[in-house]
Design a protein around this motif. Structure first.
Motif: not given
Length: 383
Positions: A326, A331-332, A315-316, A335, A311-312
């Motif tokens: 981004v 991101c955090e 997203a990145l 994830s 997921r991180f």
């Protein structure tokens, strides 16, 4: 949530295309429409509380559908979910005379935005790309799209064989005179499992090398920024407020479902009792997809639960495609992982020192030179 509907059929297969598209003869559109509705109903049971912000008909060539088939699917989405009042409903179309004649009917069916696969503005290169329309038909299609829809976009491919920077500048400038707030501009790439891949490796034609390709990219950015349509994503350019909302769903890692042969989706759900992000992938063979939906109610393979690291990184990857970059905090949040656990800060600083990225507060965004290296930079900065 976005809804992606993949119509996998084309009148002909373009030699550069590696999308899940298939050439078929006549088929029963009602049978297929019923299957799409059935698949949408499956996802509505799975994800009943979502609000739909966009529908995107991609392909393949969805403009080969009858407008009545399109309306059946739109009506199903609006019946099954709450939809925002200004929902964006896009349909991809080719600028052939047959498809142009359906534009008014597509609008009546509920389409609010057309995306035209023009690809080139000279007949020689259109033939090389396997397109079935002429330049005159392309301009006619754009004119009719402008009459029928408040919002439309069209695609062009550059970096074609024998194309010079001067050729592209003239072609893009001409294209801009027909644009209404949005254009998608793609540099020609040679994809595996396409006729172009075999021809290219036989030496049948050549395309610009990396250095010349970078010159094409920078020229494109200069022209589009000068026209007030900068890139809001690597290949997509728009005036402020004219961005494709459905594509922003992808790049912002919001939920979306994919329905149709080969379609993909990403959505949050508590399938195993815990709320997780899942990836879906429908079977790519159209007839097998159809049979599965008729027998089971859906055409997807088993859903894949995405790990926190997946997921991180997704997203990145998606966020760095955007001009705005981004958000580290997003991101955090998506994830549950801290930035320092996934990203090598020293390597990120190396990238910034090279002039390929900037970190401002909690936001990372790439420079033009960074965009040219996007696929290499992401694995470099990961731990």
């Amino acid at each position: 949530m976005g809804v992606y509907i993949h119509w996998p059929f084309c009148a002909a297969k373009c030699p550069y295309c590696d999308f899940n598209s298939h050439v078929r003869g006549a088929f029963d559109q009602k049978e297929w429409a019923d299957a799409y509705v059935k698949s949408l109903e499956y996802y509505a049971e799975l994800l009943p509380d979502k609000q739909v912000v966009s529908i995107f008909f991609g392909g393949g060539t969805p403009s080969l559908m009858a407008p009545e088939t399109v309306q059946v699917m739109i009506d199903a989405v609006q019946r099954l979910w709450v939809c925002v009042n200004d929902i964006e409903i896009t349909l991809e179309a080719n600028p052939t005379s047959v498809e142009i004649g359906k534009f008014k009917a597509f609008k009546e069916a509920g389409i609010t935005r057309i995306s035209l696969g023009v690809q080139a503005l000279n007949d020689k290169d259109l033939a090389f790309l396997g397109r079935e329309h002429s330049v005159d038909e392309a301009f006619k299609a754009i004119d009719i799209a402008g009459e029928c829809f408040e919002r439309y976009s069209f695609d062009l491919i550059y970096g074609r064989p024998d194309q010079t920077l001067q050729d592209w500048e003239a072609e893009l400038t001409r294209g801009l005179s027909y644009a209404r707030g949005h254009m998608s501009l793609y540099q020609l790439t040679i994809e595996r499992n396409t006729p172009f891949y075999m021809q290219y490796n036989r030496g049948a034609f050549s395309i610009p090398d990396d250095v010349k390709g970078a010159e094409f990219y920078h020229l494109t950015q200069d022209i589009m920024e000068g026209a007030g349509m900068p890139a809001y994503e690597v290949s997509n350019h728009a005036q402020e407020g004219q961005e494709c909302r459905h594509n922003l769903v992808y790049w912002h890692m919001a939920d979306y479902i994919g329905v149709g042969a080969g379609a993909h989706g990403r959505f949050m759900n508590a399938l195993d009792g815990n709320i997780d992000k899942f990836a879906s992938r429908d079977h790519s063979a159209p007839e097998i997809w159809l049979k599965r939906v008729q027998e089971k109610g859906y055409g997807a393979h088993e859903f894949e639960k995405l790990s926190a690291n997946d997921r991180f990184v997704e997203a990145l990857m998606m966020g760095l495609r955007l001009r705005d970059g981004v958000s580290i905090m997003r991101c955090e949040a998506l994830s549950g992982l801290t930035f320092d656990r996934v990203i090598d800060s020293e390597k990120l600083q190396t990238v910034c020192n090279a002039g390929w990225a900037h970190v401002t507060g909690h936001q990372i965004h790439l420079t033009r030179e960074g965009v040219l290296r996007l696929n290499a930079l992401i694995p470099f900065i990961l731990k």
